[in-house]
Design an enzyme around this catalytic site. Sequence first.
Site, PDB file in Angstrom:
ATOM      1  CG  HIS A 360      33.544  46.590  40.051  1.00 40.71           C
ATOM      2  ND1 HIS A 360      32.939  45.457  39.559  1.00 40.71           N
ATOM      3  CD2 HIS A 360      33.076  47.618  39.302  1.00 40.71           C
ATOM      4  CE1 HIS A 360      32.149  45.776  38.536  1.00 40.71           C
ATOM      5  NE2 HIS A 360      32.218  47.092  38.359  1.00 40.71           N
ATOM      6  CE  LYS A 551      41.055  33.148  42.641  1.00 43.89           C
ATOM      7  NZ  LYS A 551      39.658  33.593  42.518  1.00 43.89           N
ATOM      8  NE  ARG A 552      46.197  40.940  36.792  1.00 42.68           N
ATOM      9  CZ  ARG A 552      46.334  42.056  36.078  1.00 42.68           C
ATOM     10  NH1 ARG A 552      45.609  42.246  34.995  1.00 42.68           N
ATOM     11  NH2 ARG A 552      47.209  42.980  36.428  1.00 42.68           N
ATOM     12  CE  LYS A 557      42.183  38.958  42.372  1.00 45.01           C
ATOM     13  NZ  LYS A 557      40.715  38.797  42.263  1.00 45.01           N
ATOM     14  CB  THR A 659      32.987  36.475  37.830  1.00 41.08           C
ATOM     15  OG1 THR A 659      34.265  36.972  37.444  1.00 41.08           O
ATOM     16  CG2 THR A 659      32.076  37.624  38.188  1.00 41.08           C
ATOM     17  CE  LYS A 663      33.683  33.968  34.328  1.00 44.70           C
ATOM     18  NZ  LYS A 663      34.788  34.948  34.169  1.00 44.70           N
TER      19      LYS A 663
HETATM   20  C1  26Q Z   1      42.301  52.144  37.777  1.00 47.23           C
HETATM   21  C2  26Q Z   1      43.052  53.289  37.617  1.00 47.23           C
HETATM   22  C3  26Q Z   1      44.270  53.238  36.946  1.00 47.23           C
HETATM   23  C4  26Q Z   1      44.700  52.039  36.417  1.00 47.23           C
HETATM   24  C5  26Q Z   1      43.942  50.891  36.579  1.00 47.23           C
HETATM   25  C6  26Q Z   1      42.743  50.945  37.266  1.00 47.23           C
HETATM   26  C7  26Q Z   1      41.954  49.714  37.455  1.00 47.23           C
HETATM   27  C8  26Q Z   1      41.808  48.818  36.413  1.00 47.23           C
HETATM   28  C9  26Q Z   1      41.084  47.638  36.583  1.00 47.23           C
HETATM   29  C10 26Q Z   1      41.333  49.437  38.651  1.00 47.23           C
HETATM   30  C11 26Q Z   1      40.604  48.268  38.816  1.00 47.23           C
HETATM   31  C12 26Q Z   1      40.467  47.359  37.790  1.00 47.23           C
HETATM   32  C13 26Q Z   1      39.730  46.110  37.909  1.00 47.23           C
HETATM   33  C14 26Q Z   1      39.107  45.697  38.994  1.00 47.23           C
HETATM   34  C15 26Q Z   1      38.417  44.411  39.051  1.00 47.23           C
HETATM   35  O1  26Q Z   1      38.531  43.598  38.153  1.00 47.23           O
HETATM   36  N1  26Q Z   1      37.662  44.171  40.115  1.00 47.23           N
HETATM   37  C16 26Q Z   1      36.926  42.920  40.237  1.00 47.23           C
HETATM   38  O2  26Q Z   1      35.638  43.116  39.693  1.00 47.23           O
HETATM   39  C17 26Q Z   1      34.939  41.892  39.610  1.00 47.23           C
HETATM   40  C18 26Q Z   1      33.626  42.168  38.916  1.00 47.23           C
HETATM   41  O3  26Q Z   1      32.778  42.851  39.766  1.00 47.23           O
HETATM   42  C19 26Q Z   1      34.748  41.280  40.977  1.00 47.23           C
HETATM   43  O4  26Q Z   1      34.152  40.026  40.822  1.00 47.23           O
HETATM   44  C20 26Q Z   1      36.078  41.144  41.705  1.00 47.23           C
HETATM   45  O5  26Q Z   1      35.866  40.726  43.027  1.00 47.23           O
HETATM   46  C21 26Q Z   1      36.809  42.482  41.679  1.00 47.23           C
HETATM   47  O6  26Q Z   1      38.094  42.331  42.253  1.00 47.23           O
END
Ligand code: 26Q
Length: 819
Positions: A360, A551-552, A557, A659, A663
């Site tokens: 991702h 979004k976050r 972003k 995503t 939406k």
């Molecule tokens: C990893 C290790 C330690 C702590 C946290 C994490 C961690 C947690 C959540 C790393 C990444 C995430 C989330 C990532 C994320 O949401 N990525 C998004 O995924 C979507 C679905 O594929 C995409 O549409 C987005 O572009 C992408 O940013």
Amino acid sequence: MKTTVEFEKYDFKQAIIRHLHSTLGTDENKANNHAWWKATCAAINEHVLEGLRKTQKKHYINDTRAVHYFSAEFLMGRLLSNNMQNFGVFDDVRDALKALGVELSDIMEEEPDMALGNGGLGRLAACYIDSLATLNFPAIGYGIHYENGLFRQEIRNGKQIERPDAWRDYGNPWEICRPESIQEISLYGYVETKYGENGRIQKEWHPGSIVKGLPWDIPVVGYEGGSVNVLRLWQSQSSDHFNWDVFNSGGYVDAQRENVQAETISKVLYPNDDTEAGKELRLIQQYFFCACSLKDIIRRYKRAHGDDWSRFTEQVVIQLNDTHPAIAIPELMRILVDRAELDWEKAWDICTHTFAYTNHTLLPEALEKWPARMIQKILPRHLEIIYEINHRFMQEVEAKWPGNNDIKAKLSIIEESSEKMVRMGNLSVIGSFAVNGVAELHSKLVKENLFPEFNELYPGRLMNVTNGITPRRWLKTCNPALSELVSDKIGKDWPLYLDKLQGLAKYAEQKIFQKQFMQIKHKNKVALAKEIQALTGIKLDTNAIFDIQIKRLHEYKRQHLNLLHIMALYRRLLENPDYDMHPRVFIFAAKAAPGYKLAKDIILAINKVAETINSDPRVNKKLKVVFMPNYRVSQAEKLIPAADVSEQISTAGKEASGTGNMKLALNGAVTIGTLDGANVEIAEEVGDENIFIFGLTIDDVSTLWDKGYNPYDIYDKNKEVKAVLDWLETDYFTPGEPGALLSIKHSLLEGGDPYLVLADFESYSSAQKEVDLAYRDKQKWAKMAILNTAKVGKFTSDRSIKDYVDRIWKLEPCITGHD
Ligand code: 26Q
């Protein structure tokens, strides 16, 4: 159509009252909204559980191949409206409650969001299990039963404050506790090498600690008679027998301390959506849910096949949602080699036909790495296994590129830095039979930039599956008025066959339809404006353009690009009160990782600029800025139907997919965006005339970096850019506190502007002018909005799931029907 559950003679009114009495111990006169909500959930749950039982029985009898979706996050949101919609009983329940003097929309607000995720990746998992159930594919989601989901965001003096999210404090009606399926997992300790009778080396892990995993099942209701699958979430508990000795020797306090430690594992979701460097607890969380889930899968497999492992890969496929569950790969190897005593080669063959991995992100700082020393301490046997996997893999690399140590260093699972690190991405590619990116552009970059050598070594392994969203939640449920209009025009089955939305295209230029479509948009804007006024006190003009970025919060972003442009508009209006623009409301909602300083500063800046603009009578007829606190799924469901403009403005090459972009477009918002992630495919679908594309492309971006980018060149040349950046430095927006917003300017100048905000400013600003002009032509805009809804059928998560099934999972549907 055969349905899983029968509703014909069911009396909801009577059922709700029955539950009010016998489940909740209250009655119609005493019940508050919370009690009504719970009683309604209980009534729906009768059907959920019936569907669940039938589906599970069917899967058991058919002994079907199933996908096991491993994800550290499932961002489910609320389930009542979703379950009612998917059962097709929403109106019946609403009417039943009405007859009891209760408003369904009020009681739905009682439901806390299940916010067991950060953002896109977690919500994707939730959309995917909805589609899997709808399409009748045997599937189970596996994750963590966090006691606290993503923090609740409060805004005080413009700043983000994090509060705990106690989503289960008053009980969660949807979850079923399954103590009969508890698993125990090991941590810490040491490895003993033994020699078996046949001279075989045996490894025995003597754990230092044992933890229990208690599963909670959340039923996942498919649409209109689909299956009812489960999401199984593990809660950690201390293991009774392990503490027994301590306890018996009078160590009551010590025993309690161990309890606390064990129970900490599932206490809280890490609020980062990139990485959290080197946090032991995070690694333990990952191992905890993977080990519990694998044991659960193997228990089920053995029930049917005993110790015969030969059919395992026919029955089981495991999808790794990013590298967060990658530790499952060495864990399965450990089970097969140490426990089942399979040969390494046989075990590896099983592993590499079981796992598939979704990537991702390309951001180098977001690629997970764990210090080898930490794995050594927590999972000593797994580190040995990882070294063995790597050793054998290095021989493969040597065979392919003899003597090439650079490639070896690059592909190795082990990064030989001063502190040895385990690269979870490399481990995942090596241990999986399929690796996919989440949008065409992103998958291309995964192949060409991130893992080019892996692509050469394992041709065909790297592929694309473009993300999708469930149209049940993201149109039918969240936008009932538009859904009804759509159904009137093209029939009712579009939630299952989203490509049918194409049928709306022929009405795009029809005056009456345009009017109906835009009237619904306007009503949704009125509803949102009401919500915003209640929440923030800000009053909005609903004839203004509702321009939404949700979004976050992340530099890539580029919420700050949006903000700089707002400041520029403000400045234009101050300089020229007659500056020609249609009134616009800019709405933001975003959470920042609690430790991400600049992201929090951007939230502060948005709030401060908003306060200033909203209270400036010189401009506030034309310009308003709103920051909605505590962004979450249920809030997105209110924002999205009311959007005219969708902001998708990441630096090209940085957003894997997005995503929210899908939406918003589905609900008739027009995108202003860069050629990044799935925006590229949205543009392809809706056509260039129905989207506002601006900014640098990935090729432009790399050329710009190659030739050397100096943000000061833009600062010096573009008066508007200079003015707004300098403005941030004054105390204009933060009276008495000059410099409070300085970090943003600093990152864009001295910081080198790593996400090319200034480089894209001018192009963004002109695209925004086009948006403004287009909106003023009412017919033109209505046509664009309609065509957005009509042409984004591709982005249903049903299509994504079918792609996964065809390209990776190879599943057959298992129709549940009647007993
Ligand atoms: C990893 C290790 C330690 C702590 C946290 C994490 C961690 C947690 C959540 C790393 C990444 C995430 C989330 C990532 C994320 O949401 N990525 C998004 O995924 C979507 C679905 O594929 C995409 O549409 C987005 O572009 C992408 O940013």
